[in-house]
Design an enzyme around this catalytic site. Structure first.
Site, PDB file in Angstrom:
ATOM      1  N   GLU A  56       4.194  16.395   7.763  1.00 19.93           N
ATOM      2  CA  GLU A  56       3.456  16.332   6.515  1.00 19.93           C
ATOM      3  C   GLU A  56       1.971  16.077   6.750  1.00 19.93           C
ATOM      4  OE1 GLU A  56       6.903  15.365   3.327  1.00 19.93           O
ATOM      5  OE2 GLU A  56       5.973  13.611   4.218  1.00 19.93           O
TER       6      GLU A  56
ATOM      7  N   CYS B  90      -5.309  13.705   5.897  1.00 20.67           N
ATOM      8  CA  CYS B  90      -4.484  12.789   6.689  1.00 20.67           C
ATOM      9  C   CYS B  90      -3.535  13.636   7.535  1.00 20.67           C
ATOM     10  CB  CYS B  90      -3.723  11.869   5.736  1.00 20.67           C
ATOM     11  SG  CYS B  90      -2.625  10.725   6.579  1.00 20.67           S
TER      12      CYS B  90
ATOM     13  N   CYS C   8       8.600   9.209  14.907  1.00 19.38           N
ATOM     14  CA  CYS C   8       7.815   8.189  15.605  1.00 19.38           C
ATOM     15  C   CYS C   8       8.779   7.270  16.346  1.00 19.38           C
ATOM     16  CB  CYS C   8       6.997   7.375  14.600  1.00 19.38           C
ATOM     17  SG  CYS C   8       5.829   6.227  15.377  1.00 19.38           S
TER      18      CYS C   8
ATOM     19  N   CYS D 250       8.363   0.575  13.443  1.00 17.98           N
ATOM     20  CA  CYS D 250       7.844  -0.460  12.539  1.00 17.98           C
ATOM     21  C   CYS D 250       8.818  -0.568  11.359  1.00 17.98           C
ATOM     22  CB  CYS D 250       6.441  -0.087  12.044  1.00 17.98           C
ATOM     23  SG  CYS D 250       5.258   0.017  13.399  1.00 17.98           S
TER      24      CYS D 250
ATOM     25  N   CYS E  43       8.257   1.295   7.722  1.00 14.04           N
ATOM     26  CA  CYS E  43       7.686   2.646   7.692  1.00 14.04           C
ATOM     27  C   CYS E  43       8.782   3.696   7.623  1.00 14.04           C
ATOM     28  CB  CYS E  43       6.821   2.871   8.933  1.00 14.04           C
ATOM     29  SG  CYS E  43       6.103   4.525   8.992  1.00 14.04           S
TER      30      CYS E  43
ATOM     31  N   SER F 271      -5.804   5.899  13.608  1.00 14.02           N
ATOM     32  CA  SER F 271      -5.097   4.646  13.330  1.00 14.02           C
ATOM     33  C   SER F 271      -4.013   4.445  14.379  1.00 14.02           C
ATOM     34  CB  SER F 271      -4.469   4.702  11.938  1.00 14.02           C
ATOM     35  OG  SER F 271      -3.767   3.514  11.670  1.00 14.02           O
TER      36      SER F 271
ATOM     37  N   SER G 175      -3.302  -1.062  12.939  1.00 17.09           N
ATOM     38  CA  SER G 175      -2.261  -1.524  12.021  1.00 17.09           C
ATOM     39  C   SER G 175      -1.814  -2.912  12.433  1.00 17.09           C
ATOM     40  CB  SER G 175      -1.077  -0.554  12.055  1.00 17.09           C
ATOM     41  OG  SER G 175      -1.456   0.676  11.504  1.00 17.09           O
ATOM     42  N   LEU G 176      -2.389  -3.903  11.796  1.00 20.65           N
ATOM     43  CA  LEU G 176      -2.135  -5.291  12.193  1.00 20.65           C
ATOM     44  C   LEU G 176      -0.869  -5.819  11.512  1.00 20.65           C
ATOM     45  CD1 LEU G 176      -3.549  -7.254  14.033  1.00 20.65           C
ATOM     46  CD2 LEU G 176      -4.930  -8.020  12.103  1.00 20.65           C
TER      47      LEU G 176
ATOM     48  N   CYS H 145       0.739   6.172   2.032  1.00 19.01           N
ATOM     49  CA  CYS H 145       0.905   5.606   3.382  1.00 19.01           C
ATOM     50  C   CYS H 145       2.338   5.191   3.633  1.00 19.01           C
ATOM     51  CB  CYS H 145       0.075   4.340   3.549  1.00 19.01           C
ATOM     52  SG  CYS H 145      -1.646   4.559   3.269  1.00 19.01           S
TER      53      CYS H 145
END
Ligand code: SAH
Length: 373
Positions: free
Chosen positions: A91, A104, A111, A115, A118, A204, A226-227, A346
């Site tokens: 995407e 974006c 991935c 996380c 996500c 990012s 990405s904290l 996001c």
């Protein structure tokens, strides 16, 4: 088999020209035709000799991933699902604003980083995208948007470009696909291709420390990290790569990056998960954590997806958190959620080809594409 010229950055294309027995400067002409003018048909490249055009047509092509679906959100955000083969879709999202148009871009199919909040992570990891599949998203978007702009008779931008900013914030961890991402970044920056300034290209990362150092040396662009958690115990849980590169190492890497970064701050992204990381004590820990790193903090209201197990923090909790961070002297913003009615916000990029029905129905009330003025 034909080579796809979208896979070649300036150096690689110059080397290819030499293989063809041509002068390396031909690469510049080709880059301009392909990336500035969006031309894929070699016959239209009129300043290139006819015989060489014929050779190119026989052994090369310019091809971005095919379109599987396009959705336009009520706020004008556009999401494309692009085909990258064997049932895989990635995407790409275009976010028009008054003064800019941001694209974006995805870097991987799925991935591997897992996380916990996500949606891309839930698919697992399939493969890295090629250079052509990464830059092809920008190539595709410029062409698609330019055609739409002409069709509806909207005035063109002064610089002739619709995409003014790129964020490597789509599916995947860009630094885990380092070489291909860097080649694509170089094309974004190349004056013969997209000519974007380093400050308008943001990568990012979830915090792959060694690769952050490599990026600083190879191709420093604006960096977002990405904290999402202000202490190791919590970050280990929600951003598991933290077990490998804990916060102290991450903060040090951020400062090393700033030596060469085009902006003099790192953007820290912090997703607001109700009851998990959104309490006043977390805000105070965050302020202490980033004390030595010049930064801006971007709070992202959690974007829900089915079975995520999380809720978005309340508006009051987000604002209270923001105020603590702001009072400590930091620039802190709350990210406007864009395109959430088409699952383009996001963390919602899933890219699967199946089960699109609900989304397609929802997109039917959609508007037309809008452009910055
Ligand atoms: N892997 C890279 C690039 C992804 S960028 C990275 O982690 O930075 C996408 C951003 O959206 C990241 O900050 C990510 O943590 C955040 N995000 C992921 N899921 C989200 C969700 N459901 N709601 C809001 N933000 C989310």
């Amino acid at each position: 088999m034909s080579v796809n010229l979208l896979d070649y950055d300036a150096d690689a294309l110059a080397a290819l020209m030499v293989e063809y027995g041509e002068k390396p400067f031909r690469a510049k002409q080709l880059l301009k035709w392909i990336h500035q003018r969006g031309v894929a048909d070699f016959e239209q490249m009129t300043d290139i000799a006819k015989t060489f055009r014929g050779k190119l047509a026989a052994g090369a092509l310019v091809k971005s991933p095919d379109l599987l679906a396009e959705h336009v959100a009520s706020d004008g955000t556009v999401k494309w699902l692009l085909d990258v083969g064997v049932g895989n879709g990635i995407e790409t999202v275009f976010i028009p604003e008054d003064d800019r148009g941001t694209l974006c871009i995805s870097s991987q199919v799925g991935c591997a980083l897992d996380c916990s909040f996500c949606s891309t992570a839930k698919q697992g990891f399939n493969r890295n995208l090629s250079v052509g599949e990464i830059i092809g998203q920008l190539w595709w978007a410029e062409n698609r948007l330019t055609a739409e702009q002409a069709r509806i008779g909207a005035p063109a931008q002064e610089d002739g470009r619709i995409v003014s900013n790129v964020v490597m914030m789509g599916m995947g961890e860009p630094l885990a696909n380092f070489d291909n991402v860097v080649a694509a970044l170089r094309l974004m920056l190349d004056d013969n291709a997209y000519g974007l300034s380093r400050r308008r290209v943001t990568l990012s990362t979830s915090g792959l420390v060694p690769a952050m150092d490599r990026l600083r040396d190879a191709c420093p662009v604006a960096l977002a990290v990405s904290l999402h958690a202000p202490n190791d115990a919590l970050r280990d849980e929600i951003v598991p790569i933290n077990k490998k590169y804990p916060l102290a190492e991450l903060m040090a890497a951020c400062n090393r990056y700033l030596d060469k970064a085009p902006r003099d701050f790192i953007t820290f992204e912090y997703v607001m998960l109700e009851g998990v990381n959104d309490q006043p004590e977390h805000a105070r820990q965050l302020v202490a954590l980033v004390r030595d790193v010049p930064c801006k903090i971007n709070l992202i209201p959690f974007n829900p997806f089915p079975n995520s197990g999380y809720n978005r923090s309340s508006r009051d909790a987000i604002l209270a958190f923001r105020d603590i961070v702001a009072e400590a002297g930091y620039i802190v913003t709350v990210r406007k959620t864009r395109g959430d009615d088409i699952d383009a916000a996001c963390g919602q990029l899933a890219g699967q080809v199946k089960d699109r029905t609900k989304r397609t129905q929802r997109a039917q009330g959609a508007q037309t594409i809008t452009f910055r003025s």
